[in-house]
Design a protein around this motif. Structure first.
Motif, short mmCIF file in Angstrom:
data_model
loop_
_atom_site.label_atom_id
_atom_site.label_comp_id
_atom_site.label_asym_id
_atom_site.label_seq_id
_atom_site.Cartn_x
_atom_site.Cartn_y
_atom_site.Cartn_z
N ARG A 1 34.90 62.71 29.52
CA ARG A 1 35.28 62.72 27.85
C ARG A 1 34.70 62.01 27.08
O ARG A 1 35.10 62.65 26.11
CB ARG A 1 36.75 62.60 28.67
N THR A 2 33.81 61.16 27.56
CA THR A 2 32.91 60.72 26.98
C THR A 2 31.28 60.39 26.43
O THR A 2 30.84 60.08 25.99
CB THR A 2 33.19 59.13 26.80
N GLY A 3 31.43 61.34 28.36
CA GLY A 3 29.63 61.65 27.68
C GLY A 3 29.18 62.18 29.16
O GLY A 3 30.01 63.35 29.44
N LEU A 4 27.87 61.96 29.75
CA LEU A 4 26.98 62.56 31.02
C LEU A 4 27.32 61.12 31.78
O LEU A 4 26.49 60.16 31.80
CB LEU A 4 26.08 62.68 30.39
N VAL A 5 27.57 61.98 32.77
CA VAL A 5 26.54 60.47 34.26
C VAL A 5 26.34 61.27 35.58
O VAL A 5 25.87 62.45 35.64
CB VAL A 5 28.74 60.33 35.23
N LEU A 6 24.61 60.23 35.41
CA LEU A 6 23.89 60.99 36.11
C LEU A 6 23.48 60.00 36.69
O LEU A 6 22.80 58.79 37.11
CB LEU A 6 22.09 60.64 34.96
N ARG A 7 23.22 60.42 38.40
CA ARG A 7 22.95 59.92 39.41
C ARG A 7 21.58 60.33 39.94
O ARG A 7 21.70 61.17 40.19
CB ARG A 7 24.94 59.74 40.42
N LEU A 8 20.53 59.17 39.87
CA LEU A 8 19.60 59.07 40.33
C LEU A 8 19.23 58.79 41.35
O LEU A 8 19.49 57.53 42.15
CB LEU A 8 18.43 58.38 39.17
N GLY A 9 18.45 59.19 42.32
CA GLY A 9 17.48 58.98 43.49
C GLY A 9 16.19 58.49 43.24
O GLY A 9 15.45 58.78 43.00
N LEU A 10 16.16 57.27 43.19
CA LEU A 10 14.95 56.95 43.18
C LEU A 10 13.52 56.83 44.36
O LEU A 10 14.07 56.74 45.29
CB LEU A 10 14.98 55.03 43.53
N ARG A 11 12.24 56.67 43.73
CA ARG A 11 11.26 56.86 44.48
C ARG A 11 10.70 55.96 44.96
O ARG A 11 11.07 54.78 44.81
CB ARG A 11 10.13 57.68 44.00
N PRO A 12 10.35 55.80 46.20
CA PRO A 12 9.84 54.76 47.42
C PRO A 12 8.70 53.98 46.35
O PRO A 12 7.73 54.80 45.67
CB PRO A 12 8.83 55.59 48.26
N GLY A 13 8.94 52.70 46.14
CA GLY A 13 7.86 52.31 45.03
C GLY A 13 9.75 51.63 43.92
O GLY A 13 8.16 50.80 43.11
N GLN A 14 9.91 52.36 43.26
CA GLN A 14 11.08 51.97 42.41
C GLN A 14 12.18 51.51 42.38
O GLN A 14 12.11 50.95 43.25
CB GLN A 14 11.26 53.49 41.56
N ASP A 15 12.25 50.61 41.75
CA ASP A 15 13.57 49.45 41.26
C ASP A 15 14.37 49.71 40.47
O ASP A 15 13.86 50.31 39.82
CB ASP A 15 12.47 48.23 41.18
N ALA A 16 15.37 49.77 40.85
CA ALA A 16 16.49 49.81 39.81
C ALA A 16 16.81 48.74 38.60
O ALA A 16 17.08 49.30 38.04
CB ALA A 16 17.93 49.42 40.80
N PHE A 17 16.10 48.15 38.64
CA PHE A 17 15.68 46.91 37.62
C PHE A 17 15.08 47.83 36.60
O PHE A 17 15.11 47.06 34.85
CB PHE A 17 14.83 45.57 38.05
N ASP A 18 13.92 48.70 36.82
CA ASP A 18 13.56 49.34 36.31
C ASP A 18 13.96 50.23 35.44
O ASP A 18 13.69 50.79 34.28
CB ASP A 18 11.79 50.33 36.73
N VAL A 19 14.65 50.64 35.22
CA VAL A 19 15.76 51.86 34.74
C VAL A 19 16.78 50.99 34.32
O VAL A 19 16.62 51.60 33.14
CB VAL A 19 16.57 52.66 35.91
N ALA A 20 17.00 49.90 34.31
CA ALA A 20 17.70 49.05 33.64
C ALA A 20 17.19 48.63 32.14
O ALA A 20 18.15 48.47 31.62
CB ALA A 20 18.64 47.90 34.38
N ALA A 21 16.03 48.09 32.77
CA ALA A 21 15.13 47.82 31.74
C ALA A 21 14.91 49.09 30.74
O ALA A 21 14.40 48.90 29.28
CB ALA A 21 13.91 46.83 32.07
#
Length: 450
Positions: free
Chosen positions: A86-106
């Motif tokens: 009702r307010t936006g979109l929720v996008l769920r991502l599967g990270l590839r090997p070598g990727q970090d959740a901190f990079d997405v947050a930054a």
């Protein structure tokens, strides 16, 4: 052909009018479709530009070299799910090997600009899975709480978060809280909304309002005990300590620790007791803690030493079902000894607009320094906007829906029959049917006659 052009112009005008006056309606009718198309069409290019791609694996490079094919492109995180809200979109991502959740947050701020969304926040669901919550409009500009917000025992909705989710006050998870804010920052409305939600719960409300009760006494029908001056507050806190000790004796009597007793039946707090023995939980609301802590004479200093029993309630009260809501404009060591010890026990911190950075550091300096910087940026034109965080270091922006004093009074009167009677606090039960006493109001100074 003319009617088609007229229809297109009419739809465009309607969309523009909705976006200006009713952004929530615009999002549900037009915005969600446009945003979905933007995200899906720009996804790979945006991820590459934000540095959220990884090189292809070596086996794919080897196959391309042997087959004389072009070099495979870098790979972006997989889209596991795209869900509109009702307010936006929720996008769920599967990270590839070598990727970090901190990079997405930054990269959230760059993703916000690239996808044309109002806000983007990131959180890690589990290892290798990150969820992006994107808002299509400013949900905190005009707060509209969902009609079906979840409510459970000692868990009530109090505000709306910047990502469109509901912010809950869960006493069983985080028992004690601190709320600070300058005058006219929305602190009283936050407390008023909290009382209105708790009024429908099986809970005893106890209040300390040393401003002669102007904030809490209108809600007195739902309060089991109220104090409107420091002397009465000191006696009330002593009574709460005595009640807490009685509850601990009850818990010890019901522990039944024997070799054949299942672990689930061993009582360690009131929630482990049977329903017919469980004491009613108590929420203690202190409207202005500085009025309890400050003193000017020796007698007031002795009284203040009794009042600091708030720290004992914060340290020992959770298992006895006593939860604290401490409010004030400032909350620092200048209030005297024991204040910083009390603050260390208050896990949830909520800060409305403050007048200086020092006040923000009093709330968040020891748990989330970034939140202190966000607190001093709250504008005067947005009362009710606040920063909330807990001991985990996470924080977010919230805004409380405007709850008038009349609405809060009506909620308390509606649920007045739920007000429990606590024998230990009978002496502090507010008197409701008192005759009206005329109060002398100083007259305005008359203008001087020539």
């Amino acid at each position: 052909m003319r009617w088609l052009i007229a229809a297109v112009v009419l739809v465009a005008v309607l969309a523009g009018l909705l976006r200006w006056r009713r952004p929530a309606w615009y999002w549900l009718s037009f915005g969600v479709t446009f945003a979905t198309c933007r995200v899906l069409s720009r996804y790979r290019a945006v991820m590459d530009a934000c540095g959220l791609t990884v090189p292809p694996p070596r086996w794919r490079l080897a196959i391309a070299r042997m087959a004389n094919r072009p070099v495979p492109e870098p790979r972006a995180p997989r889209i596991l799910r795209l869900r509109p809200t009702r307010t936006g979109l929720v996008l769920r991502l599967g990270l590839r090997p070598g990727q970090d959740a901190f990079d997405v947050a930054a990269s959230c701020d760059r993703l916000r600009h690239s996808f044309g969304m109002f806000g983007v926040t990131s959180r890690e669901i589990r290892s290798g899975v990150v969820e992006l919550r994107m808002t299509g409009y400013d949900v905190l500009r005009r707060v509209q709480m969902p009609a079906r917000a979840e409510r459970s025992t000692m868990r009530v909705p109090v505000a709306l978060r910047e990502d469109g989710d509901v912010h809950y006050r869960d006493y069983r998870t985080t028992p004690h809280a601190l709320t600070i804010g300058a005058t006219k920052s929305g602190k009283s409305v936050y407390q008023r909304n909290l009382v209105a939600e708790l009024a429908a719960q099986e809970v005893a409300l106890v209040g300390i309002d040393c401003k002669q009760g102007v904030e809490l006494f209108p809600l007195a029908r739902r309060f089991s005990a109220l104090a409107d001056n420091p002397d009465t507050a000191a006696d009330l806190l002593d009574a709460l300590i005595s009640h807490m000790e009685d509850v601990y004796q009850l818990i010890r009597a019901e522990q039944r620790i024997t070799a054949d007793t299942p672990d689930a039946d061993i009582a360690a707090d009131i929630w482990d007791l049977p329903d017919h023995l469980r004491p009613v939980p108590i929420v203690l609301l202190v409207d202005e803690v500085a009025e309890l802590a400050l003193f000017a004479t020796k007698d007031e200093e002795k009284r203040r030493d009794r009042i600091i029993t708030l720290a004992r309630l914060a340290q020992l009260g959770r298992a006895a079902g006593i939860y604290l809501e401490i409010c004030g404009q400032r909350f620092g060591s200048e209030l005297g000894k024991g204040i910083t010890m009390l603050r260390a026990q208050l896990s949830v911190r909520t800060a409305h607009r403050v007048n200086d950075e020092t006040s923000a550091n009093m709330a968040f300096g020891d748990i989330a320094p970034d939140a202190a910087l966000a607190t001093v940026q709250i504008p005067v034109s947005a009362p009710g906007l606040a920063i909330t965080g807990d001991a985990s270091g996470g924080w977010s922006r919230i805004r409380t829906p405007h709850t008038s004093l009349r609405a809060a009074v009506d909620a308390c009167n509606k649920h007045a029959h739920l007000t429990p009677e606590l024998p230990a606090l009978d002496a502090f039960r507010p008197v409701l049917a008192s005759p009206a006493v005329p109060v002398a109001i100083p007259a305005a100074a008359a203008p001087a006659t020539p």
